[in-house]
Motif scaffolding. Structure first.
Motif, PDB file in Angstrom:
ATOM      1  N   ILE A 246     -44.615 -16.221 -15.566  1.00  0.00           N
ATOM      2  CA  ILE A 246     -44.060 -16.204 -14.208  1.00  0.00           C
ATOM      3  C   ILE A 246     -45.106 -15.723 -13.216  1.00  0.00           C
ATOM      4  N   ILE A 247     -45.852 -14.673 -13.583  1.00  0.00           N
ATOM      5  CA  ILE A 247     -46.902 -14.145 -12.707  1.00  0.00           C
ATOM      6  C   ILE A 247     -47.971 -15.208 -12.459  1.00  0.00           C
ATOM      7  N   MET A 248     -48.338 -15.939 -13.514  1.00  0.00           N
ATOM      8  CA  MET A 248     -49.329 -17.010 -13.360  1.00  0.00           C
ATOM      9  C   MET A 248     -48.856 -18.049 -12.348  1.00  0.00           C
ATOM     10  N   VAL A 249     -47.578 -18.413 -12.433  1.00  0.00           N
ATOM     11  CA  VAL A 249     -47.030 -19.410 -11.514  1.00  0.00           C
ATOM     12  C   VAL A 249     -47.021 -18.877 -10.080  1.00  0.00           C
ATOM     13  N   ILE A 250     -46.631 -17.626  -9.907  1.00  0.00           N
ATOM     14  CA  ILE A 250     -46.583 -17.032  -8.560  1.00  0.00           C
ATOM     15  C   ILE A 250     -47.984 -16.934  -7.965  1.00  0.00           C
ATOM     16  N   VAL A 266     -57.046 -17.890 -12.971  1.00  0.00           N
ATOM     17  CA  VAL A 266     -57.331 -16.631 -12.269  1.00  0.00           C
ATOM     18  C   VAL A 266     -56.913 -15.429 -13.108  1.00  0.00           C
ATOM     19  N   MET A 267     -55.708 -15.465 -13.651  1.00  0.00           N
ATOM     20  CA  MET A 267     -55.195 -14.337 -14.438  1.00  0.00           C
ATOM     21  C   MET A 267     -56.062 -14.046 -15.653  1.00  0.00           C
ATOM     22  N   LEU A 268     -56.352 -15.064 -16.444  1.00  0.00           N
ATOM     23  CA  LEU A 268     -57.111 -14.860 -17.681  1.00  0.00           C
ATOM     24  C   LEU A 268     -58.572 -14.515 -17.395  1.00  0.00           C
ATOM     25  N   SER A 269     -59.125 -15.090 -16.332  1.00  0.00           N
ATOM     26  CA  SER A 269     -60.517 -14.781 -15.973  1.00  0.00           C
ATOM     27  C   SER A 269     -60.652 -13.337 -15.487  1.00  0.00           C
ATOM     28  N   LEU A 270     -59.707 -12.892 -14.657  1.00  0.00           N
ATOM     29  CA  LEU A 270     -59.723 -11.508 -14.191  1.00  0.00           C
ATOM     30  C   LEU A 270     -59.555 -10.539 -15.349  1.00  0.00           C
TER      31      LEU A 270
END
Length: 315
Positions: A246-250, A266-270
């Motif tokens: 859900i966070i990835m989608v937002i 973005v999420m996985l790279s961060l």
């Protein structure tokens, strides 16, 4: 050529070339990382289909992600590793599971829908924990990669391109669904369900179809992740994994074409970057995500789209 199309072509070219140039740049490890990003991009995009376009906040979507992975893992343990058999079976089992969950949960709305999907996901999670033959809480190792005719998935580059083709084809297919009458009706239901029902649209059937389709795409991502890790754990089905999706989608942008892809990247790279500097990487990651949500309420893909439209308007 529009700037958005040019950007998409550039990203595609980079993805195609990366495994070939990575060893020369001493970035061989990141071939596996990019492959993982692509797999989670597919999982997040599958959730975006019902969350972004259908307005269905499902806090149990990871159950379908994990179900696809577990079916492949279980068949591998039993000696059935052929992809042309195991992968369709994983999708079929997940589709049936989603059909059952959808028939119950879609009769509710808002917080009740969220809680029922969460409850079903946790039930599935505990069912797989109880399967001692397949590792229980410790998870299960695959005996080998799935077997595809003329392709060796144990080869890093071969598997990378298989994942890339499947993810791109799935994203294209989801985009076609959204642009079709089905997708337009789904967005209408998201905006005003009562009005769509009054206009004669089969609201329940459309929502259920979208729910099952999203589950199948999530299961396909699970199938690829099982082959990527050669290991599957029940934690893949936990509600926290659904929250991550859900966070990835937002972060990427709900209801946007590449929202799931951008959010996963973005999420996985961060996460990967911050882990290099601190064991408490969750705190700076949380702060960065909060900033993204506050400064870009339509997600990063929405921010990019707005910037492109402004430039085109100026010209």
């Amino acid at each position: 050529m529009k700037k958005s199309s040019l950007t998409g072509a550039l990203v595609l070219a980079l993805l195609l070339a990366f495994p070939l140039v990575a060893p020369a740049l001493d970035l061989g490890f990141y071939v596996s990382f990019v492959r993982r990003v692509l797999i989670f991009a597919l999982a997040a995009s599958s959730l975006n289909l019902i969350l972004g376009y259908g307005g269905m906040v499902a806090l149990g979507h990871a159950a379908f992600f994990g179900a696809g992975a577990y079916v492949v893992a279980m068949l591998s343990v039993e000696g059935l590793s052929h992809a042309l058999i195991a992968w369709p079976l994983a999708l079929l089992v997940t589709a049936l599971l989603a059909l059952f969950v959808g028939l119950v949960s879609l009769r509710t709305r808002d917080v009740y829908f969220i809680m029922i999907t969460l409850a079903f996901a946790q039930m599935v999670y505990y069912i797989f924990i109880s399967l001692r033959k397949y590792g229980g809480e410790d998870g299960v190792n695959l005996s080998s990669h799935s077997k595809l005719p003329w392709l060796e998935l144990s080869n890093e580059n071969t598997f990378y391109y298989v994942v890339l083709v499947i993810v791109l084809a799935s994203l294209w297919l989801m985009n076609r669904f959204v642009q079709a009458r089905f997708g337009q009706a789904l967005q209408g239901i998201r905006e005003n369900e009562a009005r769509m029902e009054a206009l004669g649209y089969p609201v329940m059937r459309l929502k259920l179809l979208a729910f099952v389709l999203a589950a199948c795409f999530a299961a396909l991502a699970g199938v690829l992740l099982a082959n990527h890790n050669l290991f599957v754990s029940p934690s893949l089905m936990h509600w926290t994994e659904s929250a991550n999706l859900i966070i990835m989608v937002i972060v990427g942008g709900m209801g946007l074409k590449y929202g799931g892809l951008v959010g996963a990247a973005v999420m996985l790279s961060l996460e990967e970057f911050l882990r290099l500097y601190t064991d408490y990487w969750h705190m700076p990651l949380g702060a960065l995500l909060l900033a993204i949500v506050l400064l870009a309420p339509h997600g990063l893909a929405g921010l990019w789209n707005s910037a492109v439209k402004k430039k085109e308007a100026v010209k």
